[in-house]
Enzyme design. Structure first.
Site, PDB file in Angstrom:
ATOM      1  N   ASP A 102       0.819  -1.227   0.000  1.00  0.00           N
ATOM      2  CA  ASP A 102       0.000   0.000   0.000  1.00  0.00           C
ATOM      3  C   ASP A 102       0.845   1.265   0.000  1.00  0.00           C
ATOM      4  O   ASP A 102       0.439   2.294   0.539  1.00  0.00           O
ATOM      5  CB  ASP A 102      -0.954   0.036   1.212  1.00  0.00           C
ATOM      6  CG  ASP A 102      -1.793  -1.214   1.306  1.00  0.00           C
ATOM      7  OD1 ASP A 102      -2.286  -1.652   0.264  1.00  0.00           O
ATOM      8  OD2 ASP A 102      -1.952  -1.748   2.413  1.00  0.00           O
TER       9      ASP A 102
ATOM     10  N   LYS B  63       2.113   2.229  -5.002  1.00  0.00           N
ATOM     11  CA  LYS B  63       2.776   1.715  -6.213  1.00  0.00           C
ATOM     12  C   LYS B  63       1.933   1.980  -7.455  1.00  0.00           C
ATOM     13  O   LYS B  63       2.453   2.269  -8.515  1.00  0.00           O
ATOM     14  CB  LYS B  63       3.037   0.203  -6.085  1.00  0.00           C
ATOM     15  CG  LYS B  63       4.060  -0.152  -5.032  1.00  0.00           C
ATOM     16  CD  LYS B  63       4.307  -1.644  -4.976  1.00  0.00           C
ATOM     17  CE  LYS B  63       3.116  -2.420  -4.488  1.00  0.00           C
ATOM     18  NZ  LYS B  63       2.713  -2.155  -3.098  1.00  0.00           N
TER      19      LYS B  63
ATOM     20  N   THR C  25      -6.049 -11.644   3.377  1.00  0.00           N
ATOM     21  CA  THR C  25      -7.164 -11.015   2.667  1.00  0.00           C
ATOM     22  C   THR C  25      -8.277 -12.028   2.376  1.00  0.00           C
ATOM     23  O   THR C  25      -9.326 -11.654   1.866  1.00  0.00           O
ATOM     24  CB  THR C  25      -6.675 -10.422   1.325  1.00  0.00           C
ATOM     25  OG1 THR C  25      -6.087 -11.482   0.561  1.00  0.00           O
ATOM     26  CG2 THR C  25      -5.668  -9.314   1.535  1.00  0.00           C
TER      27      THR C  25
ATOM     28  N   GLN D  15       2.085  -5.983  -3.122  1.00  0.00           N
ATOM     29  CA  GLN D  15       2.462  -6.045  -1.702  1.00  0.00           C
ATOM     30  C   GLN D  15       3.769  -5.276  -1.480  1.00  0.00           C
ATOM     31  O   GLN D  15       4.021  -4.316  -2.186  1.00  0.00           O
ATOM     32  CB  GLN D  15       2.560  -7.495  -1.192  1.00  0.00           C
ATOM     33  CG  GLN D  15       1.210  -8.208  -1.078  1.00  0.00           C
ATOM     34  CD  GLN D  15       0.697  -8.778  -2.380  1.00  0.00           C
ATOM     35  OE1 GLN D  15       1.403  -9.454  -3.092  1.00  0.00           O
ATOM     36  NE2 GLN D  15      -0.548  -8.506  -2.705  1.00  0.00           N
TER      37      GLN D  15
ATOM     38  N   GLY E 228      -4.281  -4.320  -4.330  1.00  0.00           N
ATOM     39  CA  GLY E 228      -5.247  -3.314  -4.746  1.00  0.00           C
ATOM     40  C   GLY E 228      -4.462  -2.081  -5.146  1.00  0.00           C
ATOM     41  O   GLY E 228      -3.968  -1.352  -4.298  1.00  0.00           O
ATOM     42  N   HIS E 229      -4.306  -1.874  -6.442  1.00  0.00           N
ATOM     43  CA  HIS E 229      -3.524  -0.729  -6.919  1.00  0.00           C
ATOM     44  C   HIS E 229      -4.465   0.382  -7.381  1.00  0.00           C
ATOM     45  O   HIS E 229      -5.242   0.194  -8.309  1.00  0.00           O
ATOM     46  CB  HIS E 229      -2.575  -1.168  -8.042  1.00  0.00           C
ATOM     47  CG  HIS E 229      -1.489  -2.073  -7.543  1.00  0.00           C
ATOM     48  ND1 HIS E 229      -0.622  -2.745  -8.352  1.00  0.00           N
ATOM     49  CD2 HIS E 229      -1.122  -2.396  -6.275  1.00  0.00           C
ATOM     50  CE1 HIS E 229       0.220  -3.448  -7.610  1.00  0.00           C
ATOM     51  NE2 HIS E 229      -0.070  -3.258  -6.353  1.00  0.00           N
TER      52      HIS E 229
HETATM   53  P1  IMP Z   1      -2.561 -12.729   1.945  1.00  0.00           P
HETATM   54  O1  IMP Z   1      -1.674 -12.120   0.917  1.00  0.00           O
HETATM   55  O2  IMP Z   1      -4.019 -12.544   1.638  1.00  0.00           O
HETATM   56  O3  IMP Z   1      -2.192 -14.145   2.250  1.00  0.00           O
HETATM   57  O4  IMP Z   1      -2.345 -11.922   3.322  1.00  0.00           O
HETATM   58  C1  IMP Z   1      -1.119 -11.991   4.064  1.00  0.00           C
HETATM   59  C2  IMP Z   1      -0.783 -10.641   4.661  1.00  0.00           C
HETATM   60  O5  IMP Z   1      -0.434  -9.745   3.618  1.00  0.00           O
HETATM   61  C3  IMP Z   1      -1.939  -9.964   5.418  1.00  0.00           C
HETATM   62  O6  IMP Z   1      -1.390  -9.238   6.500  1.00  0.00           O
HETATM   63  C4  IMP Z   1      -2.515  -9.012   4.396  1.00  0.00           C
HETATM   64  O7  IMP Z   1      -3.174  -7.921   5.001  1.00  0.00           O
HETATM   65  C5  IMP Z   1      -1.243  -8.575   3.683  1.00  0.00           C
HETATM   66  N1  IMP Z   1      -1.488  -8.133   2.307  1.00  0.00           N
HETATM   67  C6  IMP Z   1      -1.741  -8.905   1.230  1.00  0.00           C
HETATM   68  N2  IMP Z   1      -1.866  -8.152   0.136  1.00  0.00           N
HETATM   69  C7  IMP Z   1      -1.667  -6.880   0.509  1.00  0.00           C
HETATM   70  C8  IMP Z   1      -1.616  -5.647  -0.196  1.00  0.00           C
HETATM   71  O8  IMP Z   1      -1.785  -5.570  -1.415  1.00  0.00           O
HETATM   72  N3  IMP Z   1      -1.354  -4.555   0.547  1.00  0.00           N
HETATM   73  C9  IMP Z   1      -1.129  -4.615   1.889  1.00  0.00           C
HETATM   74  N4  IMP Z   1      -1.157  -5.735   2.591  1.00  0.00           N
HETATM   75  C10 IMP Z   1      -1.414  -6.862   1.907  1.00  0.00           C
END
Ligand code: IMP
Length: 410
Positions: free
Chosen positions: A13, A16, A124, A209, A40-41
């Site tokens: 976040d 990017k 997520t 990420q 989420g871009h």
């Molecule tokens: P996952 O990617 O859904 O497995 O989540 C693992 C961790 O990464 C969690 O803490 C999510 O909140 C974080 N996370 C996953 N994608 C994003 C992103 O695009 N931005 C910020 N945090 C993310």
């Protein structure tokens, strides 16, 4: 510069989407290389806001080829609905979007497992982790399998063996249908990228990420399940390291994180609410409120190192406009020792006390600044201090969500 990787240098976040949107104007191809629709871009064009989860942000520029690389995990329903959403808003998505036939597919059982087991990490819930688990366990289903009935049947039968929870027939039919709808886009994207490189085409690798969420280099186990660092751009696309010219790290002028896990510079409650509202710090994918804190040099220094960053882009500087005092974390104090480098021990990160240096804020609106030299003196001093502490140049500064609210530093 023909091949540039853009990575998040904090916990995701970082903005990017906006930086990629700026850089995409001068490239031919934009490629996503890891993660999935957990990302989420956000890109703002005029008065319109676009939030992209799977499709590279470059799709918003006409005449660019967008690629979803082999390292991405794809929920076909999410991809098809993103294509429809874009078309509905007048964006062309035809042969300008290609998808790697080797990318792994997220299935309904991945999402169920993620929702059941992901709470401790605060995932997520999109099925990302379980899909990568199957990939590594060598029982994953790839995009190319969706256009091969026999293969999909065999793999799905093996994966659902003994399960009464999922309806094999329903999933099978659904995914064959997805395959039909995407067939024309499924290609060997490594070949396309490498051929383009040999023709001197310019490529932007769009990271999702951030470094601190990387499965190897992040705050494990509170991470995502992919390689969010620059190295992931290579394995996630099939482009070799000698082809890369530049790696741009994106950082916010402060820090945020979503989900669970250590966050040494996290603000106390009341203060957190202020920044959250000013910075609109709510997840673009899940809508969850983001945790906010001061800029942490220790984690970004780690990101500079493990990504081999060439420069950084600093976003959301304007969110600090009304801060009388601004702190920068330069180390962690834990059990009588000062840590200046990123510690692997999660206990140090969880229980340390940040070492701060404090500076005066600029107390001026920066949102209409269009040139670096027009920033208030204290804002420039803040940026120079970050640059010095991190030992890296700042290339771009962003002071708002609109395209015009960003400028190069030199
Ligand atoms: P996952 O990617 O859904 O497995 O989540 C693992 C961790 O990464 C969690 O803490 C999510 O909140 C974080 N996370 C996953 N994608 C994003 C992103 O695009 N931005 C910020 N945090 C993310």
């Amino acid at each position: 510069m023909s091949c540039t990787i853009v990575v998040g240098a904090q916990w995701g976040d970082e903005g990017k989407g906006k930086i990629i949107d700026i850089l995409a104007a001068n490239v031919d191809i934009i490629v996503r290389y890891q993660g999935g629709n957990n990302a989420g871009h956000t890109v703002v064009i005029g008065d319109e806001e676009f939030i992209l989860h799977l499709i590279p942000s470059g799709i918003l520029h006409r005449g660019k080829l967008c690629i979803i690389g082999n390292g991405v995990v794809i929920d076909p329903a999410a991809l098809l609905s993103e294509i429809e959403m874009l078309r509905g808003r007048g964006i062309r998505v035809d042969e300008n979007l290609m998808v790697s036939e080797s990318a792994h597919v997220i299935l309904p059982y991945h999402k169920v497992i993620d929702k059941r087991r992901g709470a401790e990490i605060g995932t997520t819930g999109r099925g990302i982790g379980p899909c990568y688990v199957d990939k590594m366990a060598r029982c994953g289903i790839r995009m190319v399998d969706l256009v091969n009935k026999k293969c999909l049947k065999r793999k799905l039968t093996a994966n659902l063996k003994g399960s009464t929870e999922f309806d094999f027939e329903k999933i099978y039919r659904q995914y064959i249908d997805y395959g039909k709808r995407m067939k024309g886009r499924l290609v060997n994207t490594s070949l396309i990228l490498n051929r383009a490189i040999s023709k001197n085409k310019r490529i932007l690798f769009e990271g999702a990420q951030g470094t601190l969420l990387d499965v190897d280099h992040g705050t494990y186990p509170f991470v995502t399940s992919s390689s969010a660092v620059a190295g992931g751009a290579l394995t996630g696309t099939g482009v070799g390291p000698t082809r890369i010219d530049r790696v741009v790290g994106v950082v916010k002028a402060y820090t945020t994180r979503v989900g669970e896990g250590p966050f040494p510079t996290e603000f106390k409650r009341g203060f957190m609410e202020d920044i959250r509202v000013r910075g609109q710090e709510f997840g673009a994918t899940t809508g969850r409120p983001r945790r906010c804190g001061w800029f942490d040099v220790v984690i970004v220094k780690h990101a500079v190192m493990v990504n081999g960053l060439s420069e950084i882009a600093v976003t959301k500087l304007d969110v600090l406009d009304e801060m009388e005092k601004i702190k920068i974390c330069t180390g962690y104090r834990y059990k009588g020792r000062i840590y200046r480098d990123f510690p692997a021990d999660i206990d140090v990160l969880s229980y340390c006390r940040p070492v701060y240096e404090e500076r005066n804020g600029w107390m001026q609106d920066t949102t209409s600044v269009e040139r670096y030299r027009d920033l208030p003196g204290s804002a420039k001093a803040y940026l120079s201090r970050l640059s010095r502490l991190l030992n890296i140049e700042i290339g771009i500064v962003s002071v708002g969500s609109k395209r015009r609210q960003a400028f190069r530093v030199r």
